[in-house]
Design a protein around this motif. Structure first.
Motif, PDB file in Angstrom:
ATOM      1  N   ILE A 202      -0.190  -8.904  -2.234  1.00 51.64           N
ATOM      2  CA  ILE A 202      -0.961  -9.891  -2.058  1.00 51.64           C
ATOM      3  C   ILE A 202      -2.494  -9.455  -2.382  1.00 51.64           C
ATOM      4  O   ILE A 202      -2.874  -8.408  -1.848  1.00 51.64           O
ATOM      5  CB  ILE A 202      -1.113 -10.268  -0.795  1.00 51.64           C
ATOM      6  N   ASN A 203      -3.212 -10.044  -3.280  1.00 50.03           N
ATOM      7  CA  ASN A 203      -4.670  -9.898  -3.572  1.00 50.03           C
ATOM      8  C   ASN A 203      -5.419 -10.430  -2.672  1.00 50.03           C
ATOM      9  O   ASN A 203      -7.025 -10.113  -2.631  1.00 50.03           O
ATOM     10  CB  ASN A 203      -5.061 -10.136  -4.826  1.00 50.03           C
TER      11      ASN A 203
ATOM     12  N   ASP B 264       1.778   0.222   1.174  1.00 47.25           N
ATOM     13  CA  ASP B 264       0.485   0.369   0.751  1.00 47.25           C
ATOM     14  C   ASP B 264      -0.558  -0.588   1.303  1.00 47.25           C
ATOM     15  O   ASP B 264      -0.828  -1.458   0.821  1.00 47.25           O
ATOM     16  CB  ASP B 264       0.274   0.371  -0.958  1.00 47.25           C
ATOM     17  N   ALA B 265      -0.921  -0.301   2.549  1.00 42.45           N
ATOM     18  CA  ALA B 265      -1.490  -1.357   3.456  1.00 42.45           C
ATOM     19  C   ALA B 265      -2.880  -0.688   3.882  1.00 42.45           C
ATOM     20  O   ALA B 265      -2.931   0.569   3.759  1.00 42.45           O
ATOM     21  CB  ALA B 265      -0.943  -1.514   4.849  1.00 42.45           C
ATOM     22  N   CYS B 266      -3.796  -1.682   4.057  1.00 38.41           N
ATOM     23  CA  CYS B 266      -5.320  -1.444   4.519  1.00 38.41           C
ATOM     24  C   CYS B 266      -6.030  -0.562   3.527  1.00 38.41           C
ATOM     25  O   CYS B 266      -6.610   0.336   3.807  1.00 38.41           O
ATOM     26  CB  CYS B 266      -5.240  -0.813   5.869  1.00 38.41           C
ATOM     27  N   ARG B 267      -6.083  -1.150   2.345  1.00 39.64           N
ATOM     28  CA  ARG B 267      -6.819  -0.459   1.199  1.00 39.64           C
ATOM     29  C   ARG B 267      -8.249  -0.787   1.378  1.00 39.64           C
ATOM     30  O   ARG B 267      -8.839  -0.117   0.591  1.00 39.64           O
ATOM     31  CB  ARG B 267      -6.054  -0.790  -0.027  1.00 39.64           C
ATOM     32  N   ALA B 268      -8.562  -1.585   2.189  1.00 37.96           N
ATOM     33  CA  ALA B 268      -9.973  -1.830   2.116  1.00 37.96           C
ATOM     34  C   ALA B 268     -10.553  -1.632   3.682  1.00 37.96           C
ATOM     35  O   ALA B 268     -11.448  -2.294   4.047  1.00 37.96           O
ATOM     36  CB  ALA B 268     -10.560  -3.238   1.554  1.00 37.96           C
ATOM     37  N   GLY B 269     -10.044  -0.772   4.512  1.00 40.18           N
ATOM     38  CA  GLY B 269     -10.301  -0.609   5.792  1.00 40.18           C
ATOM     39  C   GLY B 269     -10.164  -1.985   6.630  1.00 40.18           C
ATOM     40  O   GLY B 269      -9.122  -2.607   6.455  1.00 40.18           O
TER      41      GLY B 269
ATOM     42  N   LYS C  50      33.405   0.105   1.163  1.00 40.91           N
ATOM     43  CA  LYS C  50      33.562   1.094   0.087  1.00 40.91           C
ATOM     44  C   LYS C  50      32.239   1.700  -0.393  1.00 40.91           C
ATOM     45  O   LYS C  50      32.497   2.581  -1.259  1.00 40.91           O
ATOM     46  CB  LYS C  50      34.678   0.715  -0.842  1.00 40.91           C
ATOM     47  N   SER C  51      31.230   1.040  -0.211  1.00 41.32           N
ATOM     48  CA  SER C  51      29.767   1.565  -0.927  1.00 41.32           C
ATOM     49  C   SER C  51      28.803   1.554   0.159  1.00 41.32           C
ATOM     50  O   SER C  51      28.839   0.860   1.148  1.00 41.32           O
ATOM     51  CB  SER C  51      29.436   0.698  -1.813  1.00 41.32           C
ATOM     52  N   GLU C  52      27.708   2.303   0.068  1.00 38.08           N
ATOM     53  CA  GLU C  52      26.567   2.472   1.048  1.00 38.08           C
ATOM     54  C   GLU C  52      25.237   1.779  -0.049  1.00 38.08           C
ATOM     55  O   GLU C  52      24.937   2.666  -0.518  1.00 38.08           O
ATOM     56  CB  GLU C  52      26.327   3.823   1.320  1.00 38.08           C
ATOM     57  N   ASP C  53      25.114   0.728   0.123  1.00 37.97           N
ATOM     58  CA  ASP C  53      24.106   0.020  -0.661  1.00 37.97           C
ATOM     59  C   ASP C  53      22.926   0.423  -0.045  1.00 37.97           C
ATOM     60  O   ASP C  53      22.576   0.799   0.980  1.00 37.97           O
ATOM     61  CB  ASP C  53      24.312  -1.580  -0.427  1.00 37.97           C
ATOM     62  N   THR C  54      21.752   0.227  -0.922  1.00 33.39           N
ATOM     63  CA  THR C  54      20.335   0.756  -0.600  1.00 33.39           C
ATOM     64  C   THR C  54      19.619  -0.456  -0.885  1.00 33.39           C
ATOM     65  O   THR C  54      19.707  -1.213  -1.256  1.00 33.39           O
ATOM     66  CB  THR C  54      19.680   1.890  -1.818  1.00 33.39           C
ATOM     67  N   VAL C  55      18.612  -0.529   0.177  1.00 33.33           N
ATOM     68  CA  VAL C  55      17.557  -1.662   0.132  1.00 33.33           C
ATOM     69  C   VAL C  55      16.128  -1.022   0.086  1.00 33.33           C
ATOM     70  O   VAL C  55      15.810  -0.186   1.054  1.00 33.33           O
ATOM     71  CB  VAL C  55      17.683  -2.762   1.542  1.00 33.33           C
ATOM     72  N   ILE C  56      15.323  -1.506  -0.551  1.00 32.19           N
ATOM     73  CA  ILE C  56      13.808  -1.111  -0.638  1.00 32.19           C
ATOM     74  C   ILE C  56      13.076  -2.333  -0.245  1.00 32.19           C
ATOM     75  O   ILE C  56      13.138  -3.506  -0.879  1.00 32.19           O
ATOM     76  CB  ILE C  56      13.507  -0.418  -2.032  1.00 32.19           C
ATOM     77  N   VAL C  57      12.144  -2.107   0.790  1.00 32.43           N
ATOM     78  CA  VAL C  57      11.214  -3.224   1.219  1.00 32.43           C
ATOM     79  C   VAL C  57       9.778  -2.574   0.443  1.00 32.43           C
ATOM     80  O   VAL C  57       9.384  -1.369   1.254  1.00 32.43           O
ATOM     81  CB  VAL C  57      11.393  -3.650   2.685  1.00 32.43           C
ATOM     82  N   PHE C  58       9.187  -3.150  -0.118  1.00 34.03           N
ATOM     83  CA  PHE C  58       7.829  -2.875  -0.494  1.00 34.03           C
ATOM     84  C   PHE C  58       6.590  -3.795  -0.254  1.00 34.03           C
ATOM     85  O   PHE C  58       7.058  -4.882  -0.703  1.00 34.03           O
ATOM     86  CB  PHE C  58       7.838  -2.735  -2.296  1.00 34.03           C
ATOM     87  N   PHE C  59       5.524  -3.300   0.171  1.00 40.62           N
ATOM     88  CA  PHE C  59       4.553  -4.106   0.508  1.00 40.62           C
ATOM     89  C   PHE C  59       3.123  -3.628   0.186  1.00 40.62           C
ATOM     90  O   PHE C  59       2.756  -2.193   0.488  1.00 40.62           O
ATOM     91  CB  PHE C  59       4.468  -4.568   2.116  1.00 40.62           C
ATOM     92  N   SER C  60       2.369  -4.434  -0.673  1.00 44.21           N
ATOM     93  CA  SER C  60       1.133  -3.823  -0.969  1.00 44.21           C
ATOM     94  C   SER C  60       0.231  -4.947  -0.654  1.00 44.21           C
ATOM     95  O   SER C  60       0.270  -6.214  -1.169  1.00 44.21           O
ATOM     96  CB  SER C  60       0.958  -3.450  -2.758  1.00 44.21           C
ATOM     97  N   GLY C  61      -0.865  -4.774   0.116  1.00 46.60           N
ATOM     98  CA  GLY C  61      -1.706  -5.672   0.768  1.00 46.60           C
ATOM     99  C   GLY C  61      -2.358  -5.033   2.113  1.00 46.60           C
ATOM    100  O   GLY C  61      -2.651  -3.898   2.207  1.00 46.60           O
TER     101      GLY C  61
END
Length: 999
Positions: free
Chosen positions: A752-753, A887-892, A825-836
């Motif tokens: 989110i910009n 990647d949060a709080c990039r502007a304080g 029979k499998s160990e699935d992987t989940v990635i949660v990515f947040f930039s904002g």
């Protein structure tokens, strides 16, 4: 008389590592002790994997596979697995926690391990039950497999210095303090079969030969031999006793494997004397290098198991100076050149035992194996900061005007300096010097002879210390009206006339210190002083009366840290929350419980209180200002899970196994459920509708994949969650007939910009776009890591609060369906990515982390943002192996008046769920955007790492979580122009897994 002896004995107790117990429970502890009861009050303890003070003694099994260490100051013994390969470190198996009390009570000075490795014995300065007005000490026997406390032997009439099992494991001997002698027990029945109190000195050396004869050395200058049989409660009478002439205070002994001779080392002499075991006549003195003065002692001696080599560790008797290893052949001729041991020069505690073809050694705060040439093979260095300095050395401990910033070295002599900033909630590498940091004033008053001396002087007149107490550090107040003197075990304040200022009204003594006070500095405003202790802590004290206000512990290897108040309110780095915890006694004959402070995160993670303490100079006032109603720890203790039928390294050969366990609730909180995970994936659950099942042995069958597995069990009681009971299981069954099912990769990517808002970002949306592209490009099928990928994204206006929560729910459903489709029979992987953006909110009583969605309008976080608790709930439910990248709080601070987001607590909470979390920065630093890369610096580094830059073994074309972690640590620091670095968190123990493939 015993109390006097205990006071004198403090001279040997430099590394105490004591944290005051909870203030709000302290009266109960005092009352219990006065009645001769075991204190039930929880005690705050440092919880580094390694001991925080000196390791006084070690024990090894006959096969040299297990080693036990005695942590003199941290009040624990620790069991270690010794690796077979050179260069590997001993691994911690378990911590033995016996009953402890305040002050010195519970310190461990002696340990021993039975030859078969099944029993560990520990003893020292015991909790004082005041039986008949006399304090008694006990030996505690632990089962090394289960960790259960099996026996409590005693009570003995004084401190226990040494323990040893006979070579056949039939007997256990204890050597005591002063004139209290030795005791011998029959191991089969744990009955006392021998006692000799006809001693006039401490016993630090005792051993059995292969005929069952017992030999002892004592500070009374005598070498004694006792011959079996030992009889029930019989008085031991030595059949041979001789004076030692090579030194006044014989300290250690070792018997040659043939049993025909023994070696004796001395506290105050570099000589090593060899005696004939038949007549106890001295045969010769080993060829000791003449460069060693009489102020050097041969504090530890041992023969190799083949008897061809004799080792001795030489240490300065004044506890300051290098330690040297000398090696001789069996005739006492020098076999190799002297080796200077790479150890802190402060302290002289060394202990050695033969261990296979090597020698096991503990030296100050480190231990491990040395080869026959004296070189390290497997070694563990201490993890606490070594806050000592050389005599006369300048600097060391620098502080800001108000004491809120402190600069100190993690290594001896101020090397590897770091700066702790309380207001900024961060610890960083120190670069050069700073004009706003000040060293201690040690010259404005005429205080002399204060460095490592028992006789400090003011204006030429001697200052009164206790017997054997040594001054170590000094700081003069800005007013020049008083000075603080730190010693081996006390804090003294004197006015300029030499009058003692801080006197305890009960003990009539100066304030007891947590351990030796290695450094001091007084703030320029004259309100407080900072002290560096030998347990690796930095502590702030009120100058008016010496009262402790705040403590800081830094892990010297990875720079994790935690700062806390006397009653347990804390702030911490990512991964730092497990560095302290609460010790809870359960009874005289039961092992104590231990709860890391992160179990009480919601109640006690209060950086605001920690910061206020230095301003108010009073913890009670800081708590009142924060509007906090305190919870007694004893009322919110989480459940405890015990696994009964599985141990670390257990084999399993069928895909379905039975798990036998029990659950109890120390605080009485209602237990609601138990969750079983395999490599982070839930494989079993059980609901607890009533309390009737608590404490009983229960069974559950779970299905595991045919591979090595990290199995963990957690119990839940409302918001309280147990410490995970975890074991590593080894698959020994046949390889599956069907090819293993590759995992799926799921991902939710958000960027989110905040376009059109004053807090707009440049590249957050681009971060998400690039991350989606990177994950979608993962090779799948036969050559790939995954069988397929399912990547969903919410970018800019799509990332509303409603949409984010809805997508999290869908992610759970889709992953659950896919798991059922693969029949588990499998160990699935989940990635949660947040930039904002992220921020702190929740009002005065609860500072919680919030993620800000695209539709944020209100200034109240609860009304528009996604709370930490909501995020944790959704992430916890996801069924796969989980990774969170943030990647949060990039502007304080996004909104005026609200504090900048420090995501350390949130990252710790996520990691506690078994999630591997990567974050751009955990401190109040800005998370920098790399305009040249058109990404956030953190995201750019992640993209590089997933593209193969992090891969240490490129032939495999896969990158695992550990490799990515290592890469981000240095690369983000570089990309950001050395303004911040990435942080990561994971549960312990954790099994790394592959996260990305690349060409």
């Amino acid at each position: 008389m015993k109390l006097i002896l205990r006071s004198l004995f403090c001279a040997f107790c430099i590394a105490c590592s004591v944290i005051p117990h909870a203030k709000f429970d302290s009266s109960a502890a005092v009352a219990s002790e006065a009645k001769g009861e075991l204190p039930r009050t929880p005690f705050l303890r440092i919880n580094s994997e390694m001991h925080t003070g000196w390791i006084k003694r070690i024990g090894v099994d006959r096969a040299c596979r297990l080693l036990v260490t005695a942590g003199r100051g941290d009040k624990t013994a620790r069991l270690w697995s010794l690796p077979e390969n050179e260069g590997e470190k001993p691994e911690l198996v378990r911590v033995f926690r016996h009953p402890i009390g305040p002050g010195n009570e519970g310190k461990v000075y002696a340990v021993a391990m039975s030859p078969d490795g099944r029993l560990a014995a520990l003893g020292g300065w015991d909790v004082n039950p005041l039986q008949g007005g006399v304090g008694l000490d006990y030996v505690y026997i632990f089962d090394t497999v289960s960790g259960r406390l099996l026996q409590r032997l005693g009570g003995l009439s004084n401190v226990i210095h040494h323990l040893a099992f006979s070579l056949d494991g039939h007997y256990l001997v204890a050597g005591l303090h002063s004139n209290h002698g030795v005791r011998v027990w029959d191991v089969a029945s744990w009955t006392l079969v021998g006692k000799d109190s006809q001693y006039n000195g401490d016993i630090y050396g005792a051993a059995f030969d292969d005929l069952g004869r017992l030999y002892t050395v004592s500070y009374d200058g005598k070498l004694r031999r006792y011959s079996p049989p030992f009889k029930r409660a019989a008085h031991l009478q030595p059949d041979k006793i001789v004076e030692t002439t090579a030194g006044k205070y014989p300290l250690s002994l070792s018997i040659h494997p043939t049993g025909d001779r023994l070696a004796v080392g001395f506290k105050e002499s570099p000589a090593v004397a060899i005696y004939d075991t038949g007549n106890l006549k001295r045969l010769f003195i080993a060829d000791t290098n003449t460069k060693f003065s009489k102020k050097t002692g041969s504090t530890a001696v041992t023969w190799s198991m083949d008897g061809k080599t004799l080792f001795a560790a030489l240490s300065p008797t004044e506890d300051v100076g290098p330690k040297t290893l000398q090696i001789w052949d069996e005739k006492g001729q020098q076999k190799a050149a002297d080796t200077t041991l790479r150890l802190s020069p402060v302290g002289s505690v060394v202990h050695m035992l033969p261990c296979g073809s090597n020698v096991a050694m503990a030296a100050n705060g480190a231990f491990g194996l040395l080869d026959p040439d004296g070189k390290r093979r497997q070694w563990r260095d201490q993890e606490a900061a070594i806050l000592s300095r050389d005599k006369g050395q300048e600097g060391g401990l620098l502080i800001s005007r108000d004491g809120s910033r402190v600069r100190f070295g993690l290594e001896h002599g101020g090397k590897n300096p770091v700066l702790f900033d309380l207001e900024g909630e961060r610890l960083v590498r120190a670069k050069g010097t700073s004009d706003d940091l000040f060293k201690a004033d040690t010259t404005s008053l005429k205080v002399t002879d204060w460095e490592y001396s028992q006789y400090p002087k003011l204006n030429g007149d001697q200052l009164m210390l206790e017997d054997n107490e040594s001054a170590v550090s000094l700081a003069v107040a800005p007013s020049k009206k008083l000075f603080v003197l730190g010693t081996t075990w006390r804090l003294h304040a004197f006015d300029r006339s030499g009058n003692e200022l801080w006197i305890d009204p009960v003990t009539k003594r100066a304030i007891p210190a947590q351990s030796a006070v290695l450094g001091l500095n007084i703030s320029n405003d004259g309100r407080l002083f900072v002290a560096a202790y030998s347990d690796g802590t930095i502590r702030w004290h009120r100058l008016s009366d010496g009262k402790e206000l705040l403590a800081l512990f830094v892990h010297s290897k990875d720079m994790r840290w935690i700062a806390w108040t006397p009653t347990g309110y804390y702030m911490a780095s990512v991964g730092g929350e497990d560095l302290i915890g609460w010790h809870v006694n359960r009874g005289w004959r039961q092992a104590a419980d231990f709860f890391p402070v992160h179990r009480f995160r919601k109640q006690f993670h209060r950086p605001d209180i920690v910061k206020r303490v230095l301003k108010t100079l009073d913890e009670e006032s800081a708590i009142k200002e924060a509007g906090v109603e305190r919870d007694a720890i004893s009322e919110i203790l989480p459940p405890v899970v015990t696994l009964h039928n599985l141990r670390d390294g257990s084999d399993f050969f069928a895909e379905t196994i039975e798990v036998e366990y029990s659950v109890r609730s120390p605080s009485g909180l209602k237990v609601t459920k138990l969750v079983v995970r395999s490599n982070g994936v839930i494989v079993g659950q059980r609901q607890f509708d009533t309390d009737t099942e608590l404490g009983k042995r229960l069974r559950m069958r779970v299905r595991l994949l045919p591979r090595d597995t990290l199995l963990s069990l957690k119990a839940y009681a409302g918001t309280q969650v147990s410490v995970a009971e975890t074991v590593s299981l080894k698959w020994t069954g046949k390889a599956p007939v069907e090819a293993p099912v590759k995992p799926m990769l799921f991902a939710l990517v958000i960027g989110i910009n905040y376009e059109g808002k004053t807090s707009a970002l440049n590249w957050a949306a681009q971060d998400a776009i690039d991350m989606v592209e990177k994950l979608k490009s993962q090779p799948v099928g036969e050559k790939g890591l995954y069988r397929d990928v399912d990547i969903r994204s919410l970018i800019n206006g799509q990332a509303t609060k409603h949409n984010i929560i809805t997508e999290m729910k869908r992610l759970y459903v889709d992953m659950t369906v896919e798991q059922r489709r693969s029949e588990g029979k499998s160990e699935d992987t989940v990635i949660v990515f947040f930039s904002g953006h992220g921020l702190l909110g929740g009002g005065r009583k609860s500072r919680r982390f919030f993620l800000i969605p695209a539709d944020a309008e209100s200034i109240l976080p609860e009304s528009y943002a996604i709370s930490e608790d909501t995020l944790l709930d959704y992430i916890d439910e996801l069924p796969g192996r989980k990774v969170l990248m943030i990647d949060a709080c990039r502007a304080g601070s996004v909104i005026k008046g609200l504090p900048k987001a420090n995501i350390a607590s949130f990252a710790n909470a996520v990691a506690d769920l078994g999630v591997y979390v990567f974050a751009s920065t955990a401190s109040g630093d800005l998370s920098i955007e790399c305009d040249g890369k058109k990404n956030g610096c953190f995201t750019e580094a992640v993209l590089e790492g997933l593209s193969g830059e992090a891969d240490k073994f490129p032939l495999f074309d896969f990158t695992n979580t550990g490799e990515l972690d290592t890469y981000l640590d240095g690369r983000v620091w570089q990309l950001s122009g050395y303004r911040h670095t990435a942080v990561s968190g994971k549960s312990k123990p954790f099994r790394h897994f592959y996260i990305a493939g690349h060409d």
